[in-house]
Write a protein that holds these residues in place. Structure first.
Motif: not given
Length: 243
Positions: A181-189
């Protein structure tokens, strides 16, 4: 910063914010941008929008100046509402204004009993699409929008259902918990936050969704990089506020 409902006095400021924001976020011609802003936010059209009961336009204000705005259309049925545009003036990006506007939209819709908020953003706007990912939304389809006589593809987002914690074992044999439920956007995923305990009281690191491995190396600016696939998260001082 204050977030309030727009008034007729905001018309010229909203035109300027929209024009500068579109210039910064899209590879559209100056003529297309100018025509679009005039089509959507000239005096008559803006007055019409404010008079509509099914529309909500919020303005973010700093020091008495409008620096961003959002535009939402509310549906008559149980389909909820669509966030059509969220624009932040390029000179004021990086301070979380886009996120504050977004949360203000959700709060006001909840107060009115609106069951669901959907997001719409042109597919060409990579930062705008990442913004929805960062705020717990998932892409569910595509639609079309006409801008200055031309048709463009837009991505449609809805808030993702919570998926909770997933226990996994580290290479050292320790059990840690991936928070889906807790995400950070990365360069690929995306990266998921990982905790040492189920109560989420102590963070262990991050989980790379691309290669399904743990990544707990972070520099002083908050940049994360996966040693396995190279997926990386920008420093936390970078803000995803867009448009």
């Amino acid at each position: 910063m204050e977030v309030r409902e727009a008034t007729l006095d905001d018309q010229s400021a909203i035109q300027e914010i929209a024009e500068r924001s579109l210039q910064a976020s899209y590879t559209l011609s100056p003529q297309t941008i100018e025509g679009t802003v005039h089509q959507w936010y000239d005096n008559d059209k803006f007055t019409e929008k404010l008079d509509r009961e099914d529309m909500l336009i919020l303005v973010a204000e700093e020091g008495g100046d409008a620096v961003g705005f959002s535009e939402v259309v509310i549906h008559d049925d149980e389909a909820g509402a669509d966030l059509l545009w969220l624009h932040v003036h390029p000179d004021h990006r990086g301070g979380g204004i886009g996120s504050d506007l977004f949360e203000a939209v959700r709060s006001r819709l909840q107060d009115r009993g609106i069951p669901q908020l959907r997001g719409r953003v042109l597919s060409m706007n990579e930062i705008g699409n990442a913004f929805y990912d960062d705020h717990g939304f998932e892409k569910v389809g595509e639609g079309e929008v006409e801008i200055d006589g031309r048709t463009y593809t837009e991505a449609l987002y809805v808030e993702a259902e919570p998926t909770g914690l997933q226990p996994i074992t580290t290479p050292e044999g320790k059990t840690v918990y991936v928070d889906h439920d807790d995400v950070d956007q990365g360069s690929i995923d995306v990266f998921h936050v990982v905790y040492n305990d189920e109560a989420r009281t102590e963070q262990y690191g991050y989980y790379c969704a691309k290669c399904e491995s743990l990544a707990n190396a972070m520099d002083a600016m908050g940049r994360i990089e996966c040693d396995t696939c190279g997926n990386s998260r920008k420093p936390t001082r970078w803000d995803a506020a867009y448009m």
